[in-house]
Design a protein around this motif. Sequence first.
Motif, mmCIF file in Angstrom:
data_model
loop_
_atom_site.group_PDB
_atom_site.id
_atom_site.type_symbol
_atom_site.label_atom_id
_atom_site.label_comp_id
_atom_site.label_asym_id
_atom_site.label_seq_id
_atom_site.Cartn_x
_atom_site.Cartn_y
_atom_site.Cartn_z
ATOM 1 N N THR A 21 -2.830 -11.485 8.261
ATOM 2 C CA THR A 21 -2.207 -10.871 7.093
ATOM 3 C C THR A 21 -1.478 -9.572 7.402
ATOM 4 O O THR A 21 -0.636 -9.127 6.620
ATOM 5 C CB THR A 21 -3.260 -10.587 6.017
ATOM 6 O OG1 THR A 21 -4.184 -9.603 6.516
ATOM 7 C CG2 THR A 21 -4.020 -11.857 5.658
ATOM 8 N N THR A 23 -2.865 -6.734 7.312
ATOM 9 C CA THR A 23 -3.505 -5.681 6.519
ATOM 10 C C THR A 23 -4.770 -5.227 7.231
ATOM 11 O O THR A 23 -5.242 -5.871 8.162
ATOM 12 C CB THR A 23 -3.862 -6.183 5.111
ATOM 13 O OG1 THR A 23 -4.755 -7.312 5.226
ATOM 14 C CG2 THR A 23 -2.604 -6.621 4.362
ATOM 15 N N ARG A 124 3.446 -4.366 6.239
ATOM 16 C CA ARG A 124 2.317 -4.896 6.977
ATOM 17 C C ARG A 124 2.527 -4.572 8.453
ATOM 18 O O ARG A 124 3.638 -4.315 8.890
ATOM 19 C CB ARG A 124 2.206 -6.419 6.788
ATOM 20 C CG ARG A 124 1.914 -6.815 5.348
ATOM 21 C CD ARG A 124 1.811 -8.339 5.200
ATOM 22 N NE ARG A 124 3.092 -8.980 5.488
ATOM 23 C CZ ARG A 124 3.339 -9.759 6.531
ATOM 24 N NH1 ARG A 124 2.365 -9.982 7.429
ATOM 25 N NH2 ARG A 124 4.510 -10.326 6.724
#
Length: 251
Positions: A21, A23, A124
């Motif tokens: 992701t 993150t 990100r």
Amino acid sequence: MGRSRRTIPEELLLLALDPTTGTTAQPQSLDLGLAGAQLVELALAGRIAPDGDRIAVVVPRPTGDPTLDCALELLRRRGAPVRAVHWIGGPRLGLRQTYLSHLERCGMVHAVAGQMCGVLPTTRYQATDNEISREIRARLDSAIRTGVPPDPRTAALAALAHAVGLGKHLYPGNEGRSSRSRLRDLIRHDPMGGLVAHAVMDVQNGVGAQPRRSPAPAGRQAAPGGRAAAEPARGVPVQPRRGSMARVVAH
């Protein structure tokens, strides 16, 4: 200090970065962990040392790392040893982003622009070389699997990873339960890492601020035994003391 070695804040952030992701896991507690990781790195560099539950500057000479030197200077300006829990619980606005930007400049991650709900801009961060993260993870895995006492750097990283709640990110599910337990146990192998990790957990559990005793105003009845009753610090709610090894609540 040379830049050939990654610092503990950098390694903690790379551990928390999700390769899928882009993150970071446990973002709120991670901010506390990064502040604590700076203390451990400064201790390993010989700039600070534990003094009970406090942190004392012993060598104010800069390390050559701008972010660490900023923290060292702030500690030096305090003039007296500061409680680790107070330091870690202080405002650390932008610390995670500072380290993400640093990792990007070093070529270890790259920023990927996106949008949330098709409107809000987001960023990100993807690792440019997953081998680095695998090497960091392998050190933790080895310490967990073999039971051999790790080096202080790896022990401190393990302690902080446990303190910020990365255990479930690194070793998920029921099959990872024993690994998470052993990750927690590694906290005992580095005194400074242990001190900082306990402080991180104390801040999360709301036990950083303790009641302060002050003389009772004139006319106020003293507590039994002739001692004035303790009052909490103004504006600070009193929290019941929990064990410093309390389980971190996942965010």
